[in-house]
Structure formats: structure tokens, C-alpha cells
Design a protein around this motif. Structure first.
Motif, PDB file in Angstrom:
ATOM      1  N   GLU A  38       0.812  -1.230   0.000  1.00 36.28           N
ATOM      2  CA  GLU A  38       0.000   0.000   0.000  1.00 36.28           C
ATOM      3  C   GLU A  38       0.843   1.277   0.000  1.00 36.28           C
ATOM      4  OE1 GLU A  38       1.043  -0.564   4.317  1.00 36.28           O
ATOM      5  OE2 GLU A  38       0.798  -1.828   2.569  1.00 36.28           O
ATOM      6  N   ALA A  39       2.165   1.128  -0.038  1.00 39.65           N
ATOM      7  CA  ALA A  39       3.057   2.294   0.065  1.00 39.65           C
ATOM      8  C   ALA A  39       2.871   3.259  -1.103  1.00 39.65           C
ATOM      9  CB  ALA A  39       4.504   1.846   0.129  1.00 39.65           C
ATOM     10  N   ILE A  40       3.016   4.531  -0.781  1.00 40.47           N
ATOM     11  CA  ILE A  40       3.030   5.588  -1.799  1.00 40.47           C
ATOM     12  C   ILE A  40       4.498   5.726  -2.196  1.00 40.47           C
ATOM     13  CG2 ILE A  40       2.620   8.035  -2.243  1.00 40.47           C
ATOM     14  CD1 ILE A  40       0.529   7.806   0.164  1.00 40.47           C
ATOM     15  N   ILE A  41       4.843   5.236  -3.383  1.00 39.25           N
ATOM     16  CA  ILE A  41       6.242   5.155  -3.807  1.00 39.25           C
ATOM     17  C   ILE A  41       6.563   6.275  -4.777  1.00 39.25           C
ATOM     18  CG2 ILE A  41       7.976   3.733  -4.978  1.00 39.25           C
ATOM     19  CD1 ILE A  41       6.376   1.260  -4.059  1.00 39.25           C
ATOM     20  N   ARG A  42       7.651   6.964  -4.487  1.00 38.08           N
ATOM     21  CA  ARG A  42       8.136   8.025  -5.365  1.00 38.08           C
ATOM     22  C   ARG A  42       9.584   7.736  -5.732  1.00 38.08           C
ATOM     23  NH1 ARG A  42       3.596   8.358  -5.843  1.00 38.08           N
ATOM     24  NH2 ARG A  42       2.195  10.045  -5.333  1.00 38.08           N
ATOM     25  N   GLU A  43       9.908   7.946  -7.017  1.00 39.06           N
ATOM     26  CA  GLU A  43      11.255   7.662  -7.521  1.00 39.06           C
ATOM     27  C   GLU A  43      11.949   8.955  -7.921  1.00 39.06           C
ATOM     28  OE1 GLU A  43      10.975   4.828 -10.736  1.00 39.06           O
ATOM     29  OE2 GLU A  43       9.381   3.748  -9.687  1.00 39.06           O
ATOM     30  N   GLU A  44      13.282   8.924  -7.821  1.00 37.73           N
ATOM     31  CA  GLU A  44      14.066  10.105  -8.183  1.00 37.73           C
ATOM     32  C   GLU A  44      15.395   9.667  -8.772  1.00 37.73           C
ATOM     33  OE1 GLU A  44      14.206  14.378  -6.480  1.00 37.73           O
ATOM     34  OE2 GLU A  44      14.886  12.984  -4.932  1.00 37.73           O
ATOM     35  N   LYS A  45      15.816  10.383  -9.813  1.00 34.69           N
ATOM     36  CA  LYS A  45      17.140  10.158 -10.390  1.00 34.69           C
ATOM     37  C   LYS A  45      17.981  11.373 -10.075  1.00 34.69           C
ATOM     38  CE  LYS A  45      15.670   6.908 -13.823  1.00 34.69           C
ATOM     39  NZ  LYS A  45      15.751   6.381 -15.151  1.00 34.69           N
ATOM     40  N   ALA A  46      18.833  11.226  -9.058  1.00 36.44           N
ATOM     41  CA  ALA A  46      19.637  12.365  -8.603  1.00 36.44           C
ATOM     42  C   ALA A  46      20.822  11.858  -7.803  1.00 36.44           C
ATOM     43  CB  ALA A  46      18.791  13.294  -7.729  1.00 36.44           C
ATOM     44  N   SER A  47      21.910  12.596  -7.874  1.00 36.49           N
ATOM     45  CA  SER A  47      23.070  12.297  -7.046  1.00 36.49           C
ATOM     46  C   SER A  47      22.730  12.616  -5.599  1.00 36.49           C
ATOM     47  CB  SER A  47      24.255  13.148  -7.500  1.00 36.49           C
ATOM     48  OG  SER A  47      25.339  12.949  -6.641  1.00 36.49           O
ATOM     49  N   ALA A  48      23.399  11.930  -4.677  1.00 42.33           N
ATOM     50  CA  ALA A  48      23.051  12.135  -3.261  1.00 42.33           C
ATOM     51  C   ALA A  48      24.237  12.573  -2.435  1.00 42.33           C
ATOM     52  CB  ALA A  48      22.462  10.871  -2.682  1.00 42.33           C
ATOM     53  N   THR A  49      25.064  13.442  -2.989  1.00 41.83           N
ATOM     54  CA  THR A  49      26.151  13.951  -2.159  1.00 41.83           C
ATOM     55  C   THR A  49      25.588  14.778  -1.022  1.00 41.83           C
ATOM     56  OG1 THR A  49      26.399  15.781  -3.709  1.00 41.83           O
ATOM     57  CG2 THR A  49      27.911  13.916  -3.959  1.00 41.83           C
ATOM     58  N   SER A  50      24.412  15.323  -1.223  1.00 38.62           N
ATOM     59  CA  SER A  50      23.711  16.033  -0.149  1.00 38.62           C
ATOM     60  C   SER A  50      22.216  15.967  -0.443  1.00 38.62           C
ATOM     61  CB  SER A  50      24.167  17.490  -0.062  1.00 38.62           C
ATOM     62  OG  SER A  50      23.591  18.242  -1.103  1.00 38.62           O
ATOM     63  N   ARG A  51      21.443  16.615   0.393  1.00 34.94           N
ATOM     64  CA  ARG A  51      19.986  16.626   0.223  1.00 34.94           C
ATOM     65  C   ARG A  51      19.553  17.640  -0.832  1.00 34.94           C
ATOM     66  NH1 ARG A  51      16.102  17.194   5.449  1.00 34.94           N
ATOM     67  NH2 ARG A  51      14.200  17.656   4.330  1.00 34.94           N
ATOM     68  N   ASP A  52      20.430  18.566  -1.175  1.00 38.00           N
ATOM     69  CA  ASP A  52      20.098  19.580  -2.180  1.00 38.00           C
ATOM     70  C   ASP A  52      19.855  18.924  -3.536  1.00 38.00           C
ATOM     71  OD1 ASP A  52      20.464  21.547  -0.279  1.00 38.00           O
ATOM     72  OD2 ASP A  52      22.567  21.858  -0.810  1.00 38.00           O
ATOM     73  N   GLY A  53      18.972  19.495  -4.305  1.00 35.21           N
ATOM     74  CA  GLY A  53      18.728  19.013  -5.663  1.00 35.21           C
ATOM     75  C   GLY A  53      17.925  17.728  -5.708  1.00 35.21           C
ATOM     76  N   ARG A  54      17.165  17.442  -4.667  1.00 35.85           N
ATOM     77  CA  ARG A  54      16.327  16.241  -4.669  1.00 35.85           C
ATOM     78  C   ARG A  54      14.881  16.647  -4.337  1.00 35.85           C
ATOM     79  NH1 ARG A  54      18.724  11.512  -1.421  1.00 35.85           N
ATOM     80  NH2 ARG A  54      19.672  12.980  -0.012  1.00 35.85           N
ATOM     81  N   PRO A  55      14.185  17.214  -5.322  1.00 35.39           N
ATOM     82  CA  PRO A  55      12.838  17.734  -5.077  1.00 35.39           C
ATOM     83  C   PRO A  55      11.821  16.667  -4.671  1.00 35.39           C
ATOM     84  CG  PRO A  55      13.353  17.796  -7.425  1.00 35.39           C
ATOM     85  CD  PRO A  55      14.612  17.434  -6.713  1.00 35.39           C
TER      86      PRO A  55
END
Length: 193
Positions: A38-55
Motif C-alpha cells: 500500500e506504500a506511496i512510492i516516489r522515484e528520483e534520479k539524482a546524485s546524493a552527495t547532499s539533500r540539495d537538488g532532490r525535489p
């Protein structure tokens, strides 16, 4: 007429992240769906050096509320460093929500999950400090052998000195040479010695 107490429905939000466009989050999605269909799943393609840039992550963090849970497949899909991870967990706790990491079986809604996460933080910090020590030792050894010169100078100090002697202002020099006024001040101080 008595009012029925209907249990509050808590949401399961899942975050799946891949670093590059050619990677696929299917394994993450499948693992989460197996545990929480039942999870609400959201996907993202982004680097994770930090939390910035991950809308997508930011949107999920805004949506999560009291009693909700954020689920990730692995810890490195959420945060690359302990500081970011601890900030996320703190933010979730402030909202009355929790974090579950499926692969490492961490669930911050339990006392053991919180303790394990804190232990991971201690070990991650320890590893970071060891890595810094090894790096500094390697740099010192390379300097002794004459193989390490440090970062090359990118500012033409002679040009700064020439412009200062002609009476140009710090701001004008900085603008013309593409450096900061503080750099110009440092060169002026060197000239005064």
C-alpha cells in the motif's frame, strides 16, 4: 448516539533513488512493494552527495505527518553522510513520523532501531575520521617525496600587486581578475610585510 473511534490511517511513503539516468530503481520498488503493497512510492534520479537538488525527497518530507513512515530500501539511497541522515530522522521525529530501512532492518519507531541508527552514526563518523587521517598521512608522505605541491595557484598575484600599486580598489581588482576582495586584501598584507 456514541461516536465510533475509527483508527487513524497512517501512510507509508517510500523513496527510491538512483544516481544516474541509466540506472533503474526496479529492485528498490519491488522490495518495498513486497513489504508494503500500500506504500506511496516516489522515484528520483539524482546524485546524493547532499539533500540539495532532490525535489522528490523534499516533497515527501513535506507530505509526511504524524504516525506516517518513510521507507527506503537501503540507507545510501536516502543519505550519503551521517549528518544528512540524522537531520532527516530528526525532522521525521519532529513530525511524529519514523524511518524504516528495509535492507539494514532499521525502524526508528522502535527503541532498538533508534539505538542501531545511532551506532551506525558513530561508526560512520569514526570511518570518516580514519579516512581523513589516512589522507593527511598520504599527503605528508607525498610532500616529503616532493610529489605533492598542493593546489596550483589560480590567481595572478603579480597582477594584483601591479594593480594595487596603480591605486586600483580592492573591488575593482577582484572584479577584473575574477577573485574575491579578501584575496586582494591578503596580497596587500603580503606586500606590507
Amino acid at each position: 448516539m456514541p461516536i465510533e473511534n475509527t483508527p487513524t490511517r497512517h501512510n507509508i511513503f517510500a523513496y527510491c533513488r538512483v544516481s544516474t539516468l541509466d540506472q533503474n530503481p526496479t529492485m528498490q520498488v519491488d522490495a518495498i512493494k513486497a513489504r508494503y503493497p500500500e506504500a506511496i512510492i516516489r522515484e528520483e534520479k539524482a546524485s546524493a552527495t547532499s539533500r540539495d537538488g532532490r525535489p522528490v525527497l523534499e516533497l515527501l518530507m513535506q507530505m509526511i505527518g504524524q504516525g506516517d513512515k518513510l521507507v527506503v530500501w537501503k540507507l545510501d539511497r536516502l543519505a550519503r553522510n551521517m549528518l544528512d541522515l540524522l537531520k532527516l530522522v530528526e525532522e521525521l521525529e519532529a513530525k511524529g513520523a519514523s524511518l524504516e530501512v528495509l535492507d539494514q532492518q532499521i525502524d526508528t519507531s522502535t527503541a532498538s532501531g533508534k539505538a542501531f541508527l545511532q551506532m551506525l552514526g558513530v561508526f560512520a563518523e569514526f570511518e570518516t575520521n580514519l579516512r581523513k587521517e589516512r589522507q593527511l598521512a598520504g599527503i605528508a608522505k607525498a610532500k616529503e617525496a616532493g610529489k605533492y605541491k598542493g593546489r596550483p595557484e589560480t590567481i595572478d598575484k603579480d597582477e594584483i600587486r601591479r594593480m594595487l600599486s596603480e591605486g586600483s580598489s580592492h573591488a575593482a581588482i577582484a572584479k577584473k581578475l575574477g577573485c574575491s576582495p579578501k584575496t586582494v586584501q591578503r596580497v596587500r598584507k603580503e606586500m606590507a610585510r
